[in-house]
Design a protein around this motif. Structure first.
Motif, PDB file in Angstrom:
ATOM      1  N   SER A   1       9.494  71.304 -11.650  1.00 40.36           N
ATOM      2  CA  SER A   1       8.595  71.657 -10.434  1.00 40.36           C
ATOM      3  C   SER A   1       8.343  73.071 -10.524  1.00 40.36           C
ATOM      4  O   SER A   1       9.099  73.874 -11.244  1.00 40.36           O
ATOM      5  N   GLU A   2       7.587  73.428  -9.502  1.00 40.96           N
ATOM      6  CA  GLU A   2       7.354  74.862  -9.193  1.00 40.96           C
ATOM      7  C   GLU A   2       8.785  75.458  -8.758  1.00 40.96           C
ATOM      8  O   GLU A   2       8.803  76.489  -9.156  1.00 40.96           O
TER       9      GLU A   2
ATOM     10  N   GLU B   1      10.903  76.373 -11.567  1.00 43.01           N
ATOM     11  CA  GLU B   1      10.405  77.557 -12.226  1.00 43.01           C
ATOM     12  C   GLU B   1      10.929  78.839 -11.412  1.00 43.01           C
ATOM     13  O   GLU B   1      11.361  79.593 -11.982  1.00 43.01           O
ATOM     14  N   TRP B   2      10.847  78.442 -10.065  1.00 44.17           N
ATOM     15  CA  TRP B   2      11.041  79.781  -9.371  1.00 44.17           C
ATOM     16  C   TRP B   2      12.771  80.060  -9.329  1.00 44.17           C
ATOM     17  O   TRP B   2      13.353  81.003  -9.559  1.00 44.17           O
TER      18      TRP B   2
END
Length: 324
Positions: free
Chosen positions: A225-226, A229-230
């Protein structure tokens, strides 16, 4: 009986056959070809210099209707005493490979020496390499939805359990993720924040157990998911990597949970025994009992009993049934 003209009769039969065959064909040619190409993936292993190369073929086809793919990730530099356990890495690879093949998951082993941590300093503990290893797993398997990180000093004891039914399906998440559970960090300190009273599986991107000392990062599931990544970008923050935390990456994650609502909102807590039972503790809520998915030898080095416990548990592990 009124006769049917031969051309019309032929047309009707042709339509019936097409409909019948269509009912047996659940996937388009493109989907079927994609599934076949997916099945031809090779299991990646790492050479001595850390380069990923291909290994044996996976035996099963993962069709599009099945849940998102899982990568089982094992990463090590092959060094250390391993608590006196002979052939620990080889046994861990054997254990993970068999489980992954049986359930149609991917397995990835990578040598952590390939990840350059020197930019953080001269004496950075190799445990921090698990974070770039996770990134590497998602890059290597672009269709995978989940990565299961499992320390090499863990054994899959009940390998017929599949992750989808056990924890990854929406139904399983709603049943097994802990509701209104207090987050605890290093030393078992409660931070005053709890998991939600109602679980939304779509919002859960990280699943981990809280033991009596806080988070244990020896076994956790992380979703593509984004947010992920964060998280991985922030988890490898030089301030955290260089900080003298006894729990290193575990304490860093605990710090983020305590001070960042965005982390808490996407983190699901589970009972220790769901996929991270401890071998040397007999408490019902965290010690290993037959039927548990995993036994983890965390802390076995304290009393210098790693080899003894490993040999006992390795002999106890269930064998995979033969598929019909």
């Amino acid at each position: 009986m009124i006769g049917i003209p031969r051309p019309l009769y032929t047309l009707v039969i042709t339509i019936v056959v097409i409909v019948f065959l269509g009912s047996l064909t659940l996937y388009s040619p493109e989907q079927t070809q994609g599934a076949w190409e997916s099945a031809k993936k090779h299991v990646p292993f790492a050479t001595d210099n850390g380069d990923v190369v291909s290994g044996g073929l996976l035996p099963s086809v993962k069709l599009p209707s099945e849940p998102g793919g899982v990568v089982m990730l094992l990463a090590s530099d092959g060094k250390g005493s391993n608590g006196g356990i002979v052939g620990l890495l080889d046994k861990a690879i054997e254990d993970r490979t068999a489980y992954a093949k049986y359930h149609g998951y991917d397995f990835m082993f990578t040598n952590t020496t390939k990840y350059d941590l020197s930019r953080f300093g001269d004496k950075i503990h190799p445990v921090w390499a698990k974070i770039p290893a996770i990134k590497d797993a998602f890059d290597t398997y672009p269709d995978a939805e989940w990565v299961w990180w499992l320390d090499q000093d863990a054994i899959i004891m009940t390998p017929q359990i599949n992750l989808w039914d056990h924890i990854l399906s929406p139904k399983a998440m709603k049943q097994k993720l802990l509701k209104n559970e207090m987050f605890r960090v290093s030393g078992g300190r409660e931070i005053g924040f709890r998991t939600p009273a109602e679980i939304n599986p779509d919002e859960i991107n990280f699943i981990v157990a809280n033991d009596q000392n806080g988070f244990n990062a020896g076994s956790f599931l992380i979703r593509r998911s984004e947010w992920t990544e964060w998280l991985l970008e922030n988890w490898l923050n030089p301030i955290y990597v260089q900080k003298d935390w006894p729990g290193r990456e575990q304490d860093a994650f605990g710090h983020m949970v305590e001070f960042n609502k965005k982390i808490r909102d996407h983190t699901g807590l589970v009972n220790q025994r769901l996929f991270n039972s401890y071998a040397h503790i007999k408490w019902d809520f965290m010690g290993f009992f037959p039927g548990d998915l995993v036994v983890h030898l965390a802390g076995c080095w304290v009393n210098k009993e790693c080899k003894e416990i490993w040999d006992e548990m390795w002999a106890m592990r269930q064998k995979l049934p033969v598929k019909a």
